[in-house]
Enzyme design. Structure first.
Site, PDB file in Angstrom:
ATOM      1  N   GLU A 229      -5.737  -2.972  -6.354  1.00 32.70           N
ATOM      2  CA  GLU A 229      -5.288  -1.730  -6.982  1.00 32.70           C
ATOM      3  C   GLU A 229      -4.869  -2.086  -8.411  1.00 32.70           C
ATOM      4  O   GLU A 229      -3.880  -2.782  -8.623  1.00 32.70           O
ATOM      5  CB  GLU A 229      -4.116  -1.176  -6.153  1.00 32.70           C
ATOM      6  CG  GLU A 229      -3.512   0.082  -6.685  1.00 32.70           C
ATOM      7  CD  GLU A 229      -4.515   1.224  -6.797  1.00 32.70           C
ATOM      8  OE1 GLU A 229      -5.339   1.398  -5.892  1.00 32.70           O
ATOM      9  OE2 GLU A 229      -4.470   1.923  -7.824  1.00 32.70           O
TER      10      GLU A 229
ATOM     11  N   CYS B  94     -14.135  -5.407  -9.489  1.00 31.26           N
ATOM     12  CA  CYS B  94     -13.555  -4.100  -9.163  1.00 31.26           C
ATOM     13  C   CYS B  94     -12.215  -3.906  -9.908  1.00 31.26           C
ATOM     14  O   CYS B  94     -12.236  -3.804 -11.128  1.00 31.26           O
ATOM     15  CB  CYS B  94     -13.450  -3.978  -7.653  1.00 31.26           C
ATOM     16  SG  CYS B  94     -13.503  -2.285  -7.105  1.00 31.26           S
TER      17      CYS B  94
ATOM     18  N   ARG C  69     -11.823   4.255 -13.808  1.00 30.34           N
ATOM     19  CA  ARG C  69     -11.340   4.020 -12.429  1.00 30.34           C
ATOM     20  C   ARG C  69     -12.006   4.988 -11.448  1.00 30.34           C
ATOM     21  O   ARG C  69     -12.224   6.159 -11.750  1.00 30.34           O
ATOM     22  CB  ARG C  69      -9.819   4.195 -12.362  1.00 30.34           C
ATOM     23  CG  ARG C  69      -9.045   3.131 -13.115  1.00 30.34           C
ATOM     24  CD  ARG C  69      -7.563   3.208 -12.774  1.00 30.34           C
ATOM     25  NE  ARG C  69      -7.341   2.871 -11.388  1.00 30.34           N
ATOM     26  CZ  ARG C  69      -6.374   3.404 -10.630  1.00 30.34           C
ATOM     27  NH1 ARG C  69      -5.561   4.297 -11.137  1.00 30.34           N
ATOM     28  NH2 ARG C  69      -6.228   3.033  -9.381  1.00 30.34           N
TER      29      ARG C  69
ATOM     30  N   ILE D 194     -16.421  -0.257  -3.414  1.00 28.12           N
ATOM     31  CA  ILE D 194     -15.243   0.311  -2.733  1.00 28.12           C
ATOM     32  C   ILE D 194     -14.333   0.925  -3.798  1.00 28.12           C
ATOM     33  O   ILE D 194     -13.725   0.190  -4.582  1.00 28.12           O
ATOM     34  CB  ILE D 194     -14.473  -0.784  -1.953  1.00 28.12           C
ATOM     35  CG1 ILE D 194     -15.402  -1.511  -0.976  1.00 28.12           C
ATOM     36  CG2 ILE D 194     -13.268  -0.183  -1.238  1.00 28.12           C
ATOM     37  CD1 ILE D 194     -14.798  -2.770  -0.354  1.00 28.12           C
TER      38      ILE D 194
ATOM     39  N   HIS E 156     -18.278  -5.738  -5.099  1.00 29.33           N
ATOM     40  CA  HIS E 156     -17.632  -6.941  -4.547  1.00 29.33           C
ATOM     41  C   HIS E 156     -18.673  -7.972  -4.111  1.00 29.33           C
ATOM     42  O   HIS E 156     -19.185  -7.879  -2.985  1.00 29.33           O
ATOM     43  CB  HIS E 156     -16.794  -6.562  -3.317  1.00 29.33           C
ATOM     44  CG  HIS E 156     -15.541  -5.825  -3.636  1.00 29.33           C
ATOM     45  ND1 HIS E 156     -14.318  -6.442  -3.713  1.00 29.33           N
ATOM     46  CD2 HIS E 156     -15.326  -4.529  -3.904  1.00 29.33           C
ATOM     47  CE1 HIS E 156     -13.390  -5.552  -4.012  1.00 29.33           C
ATOM     48  NE2 HIS E 156     -13.965  -4.376  -4.137  1.00 29.33           N
TER      49      HIS E 156
ATOM     50  N   GLU F 143     -18.202 -10.981  -3.191  1.00 25.22           N
ATOM     51  CA  GLU F 143     -17.645 -11.893  -2.177  1.00 25.22           C
ATOM     52  C   GLU F 143     -17.792 -11.335  -0.757  1.00 25.22           C
ATOM     53  O   GLU F 143     -17.587 -12.065   0.205  1.00 25.22           O
ATOM     54  CB  GLU F 143     -16.170 -12.196  -2.495  1.00 25.22           C
ATOM     55  CG  GLU F 143     -15.152 -11.135  -2.115  1.00 25.22           C
ATOM     56  CD  GLU F 143     -15.106  -9.920  -3.059  1.00 25.22           C
ATOM     57  OE1 GLU F 143     -15.968  -9.814  -3.961  1.00 25.22           O
ATOM     58  OE2 GLU F 143     -14.214  -9.071  -2.865  1.00 25.22           O
TER      59      GLU F 143
HETATM   60  N1  GLN Z   1     -10.069   1.856  -7.378  1.00 24.72           N
HETATM   61  C1  GLN Z   1      -9.310   0.652  -7.518  1.00 24.72           C
HETATM   62  C2  GLN Z   1      -8.541   0.654  -8.820  1.00 24.72           C
HETATM   63  O1  GLN Z   1      -8.727   1.513  -9.618  1.00 24.72           O
HETATM   64  C3  GLN Z   1     -10.206  -0.563  -7.456  1.00 24.72           C
HETATM   65  C4  GLN Z   1     -10.780  -0.696  -6.067  1.00 24.72           C
HETATM   66  C5  GLN Z   1     -11.157  -2.092  -5.683  1.00 24.72           C
HETATM   67  O2  GLN Z   1     -10.748  -3.068  -6.322  1.00 24.72           O
HETATM   68  N2  GLN Z   1     -11.895  -2.223  -4.607  1.00 24.72           N
HETATM   69  O3  GLN Z   1      -7.734  -0.196  -9.037  1.00 24.72           O
END
Ligand code: GLN
Length: 190
Positions: free
Chosen positions: A49, A79, A106, A137, A173, A175
């Site tokens: 996050e 991400c 985001r 994700i 991602h 990984e």
């Molecule tokens: N949506 C998240 C963010 O804005 C990121 C999501 C993730 O790292 N899988 O921080």
């Protein structure tokens, strides 16, 4: 001798990077304090996050330390970690590190329930032409890149993996795929 690569472990999805690095015979080290960067040859900023990671980077005194580290070592942002690498973010609660000149958007690819995995084509010949299983994700978008930023992969005509100098930033991602090619590519010059 085995190389050591750091994984920022303040919050989020860092464990699978440990597994990927181990598979590549690289020693992973979880980084929570500035002095832990000293033994690292490179650093991964994992997903999670970004508003929380941004706050914790400040609280743990890692903001300047990561910027200094990045001036001479490769950093890969995934991400939320990719959001932290930008020069600009569409959410003022995030104070990005400015490691690659682009703007991060985001949640550009929808909410958690809209998570998906799709085969994407990697541009560089180092990836031997095979598609990569990319998991998105709550993934961020990439826009407003400076001219020196190289696009390594697109999804629906939008950049989802970029490179500048030794740094990589990814919307998805790598990984989670069990495919180590992207980590290998990023670490190939260590
Ligand atoms: N949506 C998240 C963010 O804005 C990121 C999501 C993730 O790292 N899988 O921080």
């Amino acid at each position: 001798m085995r190389k050591t690569v750091g994984i920022l472990a303040l919050q989020g999805a860092y464990q699978k990077h440990v597994d990927t690095l181990s598979a590549l015979r690289i020693t992973p080290v979880l980084v929570r304090r500035p002095e832990e960067l000293k033994n690292c040859a490179a650093l991964i900023l994992p997903g999670g996050e970004s508003t929380t990671i941004s706050l914790l980077i400040q609280q743990y005194d890692l903001y300047e330390a990561i910027k200094i580290f990045a001036a001479s070592h490769p950093v890969m942002g995934v991400c939320a970690g990719m959001i932290m690498m930008a020069t600009e973010v569409d959410d003022k609660r995030v104070e990005p590190l400015g490691l690659i000149p682009f703007k991060a958007l985001r949640n550009h690819y929808g909410r958690q329930v809209h998570s998906f995995t799709t085969a994407i084509k990697l541009a560089d010949s180092d990836f031997n032409g095979n598609a990569f299983p990319a998991t998105f994700i709550r993934a961020p978008g990439i826009t407003d890149m400076a001219p020196q930023v190289k696009i390594l992969a697109c999804y629906k005509n939008e950049a989802v993996m970029i490179q500048a100098d030794r740094h990589l930033a990814l919307s998805f991602h790598p990984e989670l795929s069990g495919d180590t090619r992207i980590h290998e590519y990023w670490l190939r010059n260590l």
